[in-house]
Design a protein around this motif. Structure first.
Motif, PDB file in Angstrom:
ATOM      1  N   TYR A 179       0.833  -1.205   0.000  1.00  0.00           N
ATOM      2  CA  TYR A 179       0.000   0.000   0.000  1.00  0.00           C
ATOM      3  C   TYR A 179       0.864   1.251   0.000  1.00  0.00           C
ATOM      4  N   ARG A 180       0.355   2.276  -0.641  1.00  0.00           N
ATOM      5  CA  ARG A 180       0.937   3.607  -0.535  1.00  0.00           C
ATOM      6  C   ARG A 180      -0.035   4.440   0.281  1.00  0.00           C
ATOM      7  N   LYS A 181       0.524   5.186   1.238  1.00  0.00           N
ATOM      8  CA  LYS A 181      -0.324   6.024   2.086  1.00  0.00           C
ATOM      9  C   LYS A 181      -0.147   7.457   1.600  1.00  0.00           C
TER      10      LYS A 181
ATOM     11  N   SER B 227      -9.146   4.221   8.576  1.00  0.00           N
ATOM     12  CA  SER B 227      -7.775   3.742   8.765  1.00  0.00           C
ATOM     13  C   SER B 227      -7.381   2.947   7.526  1.00  0.00           C
ATOM     14  N   ILE B 228      -6.077   2.750   7.359  1.00  0.00           N
ATOM     15  CA  ILE B 228      -5.588   1.980   6.212  1.00  0.00           C
ATOM     16  C   ILE B 228      -6.248   0.596   6.223  1.00  0.00           C
TER      17      ILE B 228
ATOM     18  N   GLU C 295      -8.036  -2.963  -6.497  1.00  0.00           N
ATOM     19  CA  GLU C 295      -7.042  -1.878  -6.429  1.00  0.00           C
ATOM     20  C   GLU C 295      -7.676  -0.559  -6.857  1.00  0.00           C
ATOM     21  N   PHE C 296      -8.486  -0.624  -7.901  1.00  0.00           N
ATOM     22  CA  PHE C 296      -9.157   0.564  -8.426  1.00  0.00           C
ATOM     23  C   PHE C 296     -10.106   1.152  -7.372  1.00  0.00           C
TER      24      PHE C 296
ATOM     25  N   LYS D 204      -8.786   7.933  -2.275  1.00  0.00           N
ATOM     26  CA  LYS D 204      -7.831   9.041  -2.429  1.00  0.00           C
ATOM     27  C   LYS D 204      -6.868   9.146  -1.243  1.00  0.00           C
ATOM     28  N   LYS D 205      -6.998   8.231  -0.277  1.00  0.00           N
ATOM     29  CA  LYS D 205      -6.120   8.289   0.894  1.00  0.00           C
ATOM     30  C   LYS D 205      -5.019   7.248   0.829  1.00  0.00           C
TER      31      LYS D 205
END
Ligand SMILES: [Zn+2]
Length: 498
Positions: free
Chosen positions: A256-258, A279-280, A341-342, A348-349
């Motif tokens: 994941y990218r945060k 939260s993630i 993933e999409f 957007k987070k």
């Protein structure tokens, strides 16, 4: 004594043919072709009239096997398989494989010991008093029932992949409770098991029965005083108490990218109140749970380390894995992965890449990644004075240094207080183009090093620090994780399938 003698003797006890075969140690598919098996064993056998395997003749009067309570009768096996294949539950699973777990009444132990004791008396030279003379009833049920279940469902039996639907089959008998009561008394009165202060009353559990119910501990005479089961033909057959299904546990990994500086790793709850809505962990789980048919709360999220709520994680992102119990599917198509993933990116987070199914044994990467790996950060810092060439020179440390780091005050509530040496592999400093007192630090450190403290020093609790090296206060404005050196999970470009 011959096999025939044992067979004839078991028949006088009203054993069904399958139970006789168990005592003659039949294996595998020998239970499927009983005529041939009996012939190979040199046994002339009687065709049964109670609907047991090998016979289609049904008699009006029940003649229930006194050992297995007709668990092996065709009609009973058919009814169990029917209940499984007609259950609406089974259709929820898109799995090619099944496994079974069968729970049997403890009542079977009494029957087993009865026969064992009698066989010891009748055939002392052939029958061991230590090792049970029969193929265990559960094993025989599995040998006979599993292939039939697989045929009925059009699935195969799972032996090693751990990706089969678990079918829990619970069988019971009307006299089970009464018999347990009797068994418990029997064990107490014969002092087969010592009672302790804490355990005044003994309950006849399976483990206990396996331990106590052997001819080396119980004699036929003692046993007969309590259990008059040997000549009785049961009135009631075994019944199917319940069937339940559980999907396999599957593992979904990715990176994941945060992208947000206002997002915690997992739900952030302070004094019973949520601090931030999301939260993630929750964003990822919400977008994948429906596909796997598992409720959100059962899914376990773990990642290779974590970042603070205000820290972004960019670059290739951070590896994570989800443990998904009772999954309804065992495969993830590239297209479905791309769709997940999409959908996650719509938040957007965070964004997620390389989403894929992995095996349980790959989880070791996530755990080993936490301590031994390097992490690369970019920190935006502010000084009280303009950045000078001297400062840049001091902070240009391609070979890094070792810092001694006391557990930061902010994490003391969840980590013990220790001073740990942490490797700072390299530091590179550049000056901001816009503001002369802003410093950009690129840091490569050992995983587990607290970067904010490494920068400002936390009143000397981390030493040396960036602040102590240049001998003036340094404040950290923003921090990004740029890279985590863990090559797992493997790269997959799912998006091309969208
Ligand atoms: Zn039987």
């Amino acid at each position: 004594m011959t096999n025939q003698e044992i067979y004839d003797f078991l028949k006088t006890l009203n054993c069904c043919n399958i139970c006789c075969l168990r005592y003659l140690k039949a294996r595998g598919d020998e239970y499927e072709q009983i005529e041939r098996t009996f012939k190979d064993l040199g046994v002339v056998f009687k065709i049964e009239s109670s609907g047991t395997i090998g016979s289609n003749i049904k008699k009006f009067k029940p003649n229930i096997c006194s050992v297995c309570f007709d668990v092996f009768s065709n009609s009973f096996l058919d009814s169990v398989i029917d209940s499984i294949s007609k259950s609406p539950e089974i259709n929820k699973f898109q799995c090619d494989k099944v496994v079974t777990a069968i729970s049997l009444p403890t009542l079977f132990y009494i029957r087993q010991l009865s026969i064992w004791l009698l066989l010891c008396e009748k055939f002392p030279s052939r029958i061991s008093r230590e090792k049970p003379p029969d193929v265990p009833i559960k094993e025989a049920i599995k040998l006979i029932m599993n292939p039939r279940i697989c045929r009925a469902l059009g699935k195969s039996y799972d032996t090693s992949s751990n990706l089969g639907v678990m079918i829990n089959i619970t069988l019971n008998h009307k006299s089970e409770q009464d018999e347990i009561e009797k068994m418990s008394q029997f064990i107490c009165e014969l002092k087969l098991e010592k009672t302790s202060k804490h355990r005044k009353r003994i309950v006849a559990t399976r483990g206990l029965l396996e331990k106590c119910f052997t001819p080396t501990k119980v004699s036929l005479n003692e046993f007969q005083k309590y259990f008059n089961v040997l000549l009785e033909i049961p009135i009631e057959a075994i019944y199917l108490e319940s069937i339940s299904f559980a999907g396999p546990t599957v593992f979904l990994a990715g990176r994941y990218r945060k992208l947000s500086r206002n997002l915690p790793h997992s739900p952030w709850i302070l004094d019973g109140q949520r601090v931030l809505e999301e939260s993630i962990q929750e964003i990822i789980i919400e977008n994948i749970s429906e596909y796997f048919g598992t409720s959100n709360s059962n899914i376990i999220f773990s990642s290779s380390g974590r970042e603070d709520v205000d820290v972004r994680c960019l670059g290739n992102g951070r590896p994570f894995v989800l443990e998904i119990p009772d999954s309804k599917v065992t495969n993830l198509s590239l297209r479905s992965a791309a769709q997940m993933e999409f959908n996650i990116e719509k938040s957007k987070k965070i964004s997620v890449i390389n989403l894929q199914m992995v095996n349980r044994d790959e989880l070791i990467h996530i755990k080993s990644g936490e301590e031994n790996k390097k992490k690369i950060y970019r920190a935006l810092c502010v000084l009280g004075t303009p950045v000078t060439i001297e400062i840049l020179k001091k902070l240009n440390m391609p070979n890094g240094f070792i810092t001694q780091q006391k557990t930061p005050i902010r994490v003391l509530h969840r980590r013990p207080l220790h001073t740990r040496p942490k490797i700072v592999h390299s530091v590179q400093a550049t000056i901001s183009k816009d503001k002369k007192n802003i410093l950009i630090l690129d840091l490569t450190t050992q995983a587990g090093c607290y970067i904010k403290e490494l920068v400002h020093g936390e009143f000397g609790r981390t030493h040396p620090s960036i602040s102590s090296i240049i001998n003036q206060p340094v404040d950290i404005i923003a921090l990004d994780v740029i890279g985590i050196d863990l090559d797992w999970p493997k790269n997959i470009d799912n998006r091309q399938y969208l």
